[in-house]
Design a protein around this motif. Structure first.
Motif, PDB file in Angstrom:
ATOM      1  N   PRO A  17      50.075  41.427  43.317  1.00 25.91           N
ATOM      2  CA  PRO A  17      49.247  41.938  44.419  1.00 25.91           C
ATOM      3  C   PRO A  17      49.076  43.451  44.390  1.00 25.91           C
ATOM      4  O   PRO A  17      48.037  43.969  44.812  1.00 25.91           O
ATOM      5  CB  PRO A  17      49.987  41.486  45.684  1.00 25.91           C
ATOM      6  N   LEU A  18      50.081  44.184  43.885  1.00 25.19           N
ATOM      7  CA  LEU A  18      49.933  45.640  43.765  1.00 25.19           C
ATOM      8  C   LEU A  18      48.837  45.981  42.761  1.00 25.19           C
ATOM      9  O   LEU A  18      48.011  46.870  43.004  1.00 25.19           O
ATOM     10  CB  LEU A  18      51.258  46.272  43.337  1.00 25.19           C
ATOM     11  N   THR A  19      48.826  45.258  41.646  1.00 26.77           N
ATOM     12  CA  THR A  19      47.764  45.457  40.654  1.00 26.77           C
ATOM     13  C   THR A  19      46.404  45.168  41.270  1.00 26.77           C
ATOM     14  O   THR A  19      45.437  45.909  41.069  1.00 26.77           O
ATOM     15  CB  THR A  19      47.991  44.551  39.436  1.00 26.77           C
ATOM     16  N   ALA A  20      46.322  44.077  42.037  1.00 24.48           N
ATOM     17  CA  ALA A  20      45.057  43.722  42.693  1.00 24.48           C
ATOM     18  C   ALA A  20      44.611  44.813  43.659  1.00 24.48           C
ATOM     19  O   ALA A  20      43.422  45.153  43.728  1.00 24.48           O
ATOM     20  CB  ALA A  20      45.219  42.392  43.426  1.00 24.48           C
ATOM     21  N   LEU A  21      45.545  45.380  44.393  1.00 24.33           N
ATOM     22  CA  LEU A  21      45.210  46.439  45.348  1.00 24.33           C
ATOM     23  C   LEU A  21      44.641  47.661  44.639  1.00 24.33           C
ATOM     24  O   LEU A  21      43.594  48.194  45.022  1.00 24.33           O
ATOM     25  CB  LEU A  21      46.454  46.829  46.147  1.00 24.33           C
ATOM     26  N   LEU A  22      45.319  48.115  43.598  1.00 23.58           N
ATOM     27  CA  LEU A  22      44.907  49.344  42.923  1.00 23.58           C
ATOM     28  C   LEU A  22      43.602  49.158  42.147  1.00 23.58           C
ATOM     29  O   LEU A  22      42.791  50.089  42.055  1.00 23.58           O
ATOM     30  CB  LEU A  22      46.023  49.824  41.992  1.00 23.58           C
ATOM     31  N   THR A  23      43.400  47.962  41.598  1.00 24.56           N
ATOM     32  CA  THR A  23      42.151  47.732  40.872  1.00 24.56           C
ATOM     33  C   THR A  23      40.971  47.530  41.817  1.00 24.56           C
ATOM     34  O   THR A  23      39.827  47.831  41.457  1.00 24.56           O
ATOM     35  CB  THR A  23      42.282  46.501  39.956  1.00 24.56           C
TER      36      THR A  23
END
Length: 502
Positions: A17-23
């Motif tokens: 989810p962190l990757t999804a947020l930043l992307t």
């Protein structure tokens, strides 16, 4: 023992989810730029706008975006990544809602301004968050994911913009992005840990912020104004001259103030300086090819708007492969080797497009050119993104990426305005009665110029960068490097050559 296992489990399951947020941040910014461009004719008809009014729908977004990136990066260093990212995404959501529901032109432009300001806060902050990750593998993976998001935003923007505008109306170009951006706002406090209060030495450098914003906005305005006013005009040279004066005053001020907005020492870091100087060539190649390519497909090859968007989409979709390739290469070779090679590959793809004409088939000519160009630009983007922050201290990563993103953004603005002017001038002087042949000649020259810029970017990395070669990393070195990286460049002797992951 149990506590450490729980911490490791939470970190692993928070990564997705962190990757999804930043992307999502990068996706929305790239997507918004293209999707609104497609909707402009419908906006023009809805508000009965002239050419100047239509241009301001784009300019109201580009000016604050280009002008506030540097300040946005410094704010994330000073006030913390999490609150600044929430603020930036919140402003972006407010701008989307205001633009989508605007009953008149004034509120539409106000909404676009909020979008640009919010994006300027969120973009350098998200890159600073990635660069501050402890291990090189984490950083490379996240930067590759951001590149994928940007490519998908480019691939989807033109296609979805046409579908939504024709099917639902131009307002939904803004409104359909609201749930995605709002979800990102709500998830940010859950996914980003609260940081210790950053050290604040003196007040925020407001005079420096004002000078940098003035210089950047005048520069962006002058460049975007060339399309309507021409290159040789008072309305172009006047803002350029004022921009130069503002930048000169900014650098003089930064050298003298105790708490500068931009520490000049950052510009002396070899990796940062090389990335900031060469990345604009990569961005110029990509943004210019998207802009010129969509016009070339429609006006020279005879594609419909939707057909042009679909035909051009592989350039964005190849990012999925290219980001993985970049991640693997960065584990094995120095970043300068990857970045320079990627620029040369991009130049080859653009060179193939420069010899395409109305008789060129999508297969076997156009599609391979797009795939080569897409692979080169995404691998270069990942390498430059990694390099820009790897030696910048933790307390300056935000402003470092503010500078980096500003250089990249201004290059994109120059690409659109410059290549458009080059194509138009060449078409007008083609000396042929065949309109399609004249347009083709213009676009071919624009692609050739973009190819030369990409090649020069690769040559610049080769000249300024570190010595090339394979990287020989001892076991577990990435963790050590990540720790050292957060201590800043002072953790390494200036004359030493590091052999770890770069």
């Amino acid at each position: 023992m149990t506590g450490s296992l729980n911490t490791e489990w939470m970190a692993r399951h928070r990564a997705v989810p962190l990757t999804a947020l930043l992307t999502t941040t990068n996706f929305l910014v790239v997507f918004d730029g293209l999707v609104v461009t497609v909707a402009l004719p419908a906006v023009q008809r809805s508000f009965d706008l002239g050419q100047a009014g239509t241009q301001w729908v784009m300019t109201a977004y580009t000016l604050p975006l280009g002008g506030v990136l540097l300040l946005g990066g410094r704010c994330s260093d000073r006030y913390g990544r999490r609150p600044v990212l929430i603020t930036g995404l919140g402003l972006f959501v407010a701008g989307l809602l205001l633009a989508g529901l605007a009953p008149n032109t004034s509120l539409l432009l106000a909404g676009r301004t909020l979008q640009g300001g919010g994006a300027a806060l969120a973009v350098p902050t998200s890159f600073a968050i990635i660069s501050a990750r402890k291990t090189a593998s984490d950083r490379n993976r996240l930067f590759a994911a951001v590149a994928v998001a940007g490519g998908l935003g480019a691939a989807c923007g033109a296609v979805i913009g046409g579908i939504v505008t024709q099917g639902l109306g131009w307002r939904y170009v803004f409104l359909l992005s609201v749930p995605v951006a709002l979800l990102a706002v709500l998830m940010t406090p859950r996914l980003l840990d609260a940081e210790p209060a950053p050290a604040r030495n003196g007040r925020l450098d407001l005079p420096g912020a004002a000078l940098s914003m003035t210089g950047l906005m005048l520069l962006v305005f002058a460049v975007t104004n060339t399309e309507s006013a021409g290159l040789v005009s008072v309305s172009t040279f006047g803002p350029l001259a004022l921009s130069a004066i503002a930048f000169a005053a900014f650098f003089l001020h930064e050298r003298r103030t105790e708490a500068p907005l931009l520490r000049i020492s950052i510009l002396r870091l070899s990796s940062f300086r090389t990335a900031a100087l060469a990345m604009p060539a990569n961005e110029f190649a990509y943004q210019g090819s998207v802009f010129i390519g969509l016009l070339f497909f429609q006006q020279a090859l005879g594609y419909s708007p939707l057909g042009a968007g679909l035909a051009f989409s592989p350039l964005g979709l190849v990012v999925l492969l290219g980001s993985s390739v970049a991640n693997r290469l960065l584990h094995r070779y120095r970043w300068t080797v990857i970045a320079a090679g990627a620029q040369f590959v991009s130049a080859a793809g653009l060179g193939l497009l420069a010899i395409a004409g109305p008789e060129s088939a999508y297969l076997p000519h156009i599609l391979p050119s797009l795939l080569i160009l897409g692979l080169g630009t995404v691998v270069g983007a990942v390498a430059f993104n990694v390099a820009a922050g790897k030696d910048v201290s933790a307390k300056d990563k935000g402003v470092g990426y503010g500078v980096f993103e500003t250089a990249k953004y201004v290059a994109g603005v120059f690409a659109v305005a410059g290549l458009g002017s080059i194509a138009a001038a060449r078409a007008n002087s083609a000396g042929t009665a065949d309109h399609v042949s004249a347009l083709t000649a213009g676009y071919q020259l624009a692609f050739a110029v973009a190819a030369i810029i990409a090649f020069l970017g690769g040559a610049l990395v080769t000249l300024l960068g570190e010595s090339p070669g394979l990287k020989r990393s001892p076991p577990n070195h990435s963790a050590v490097e990540g720790s050292a990286d957060n201590q800043g460049p002072s953790a390494h002797a200036p004359g030493n050559t590091r052999k770890g992951k770069r």
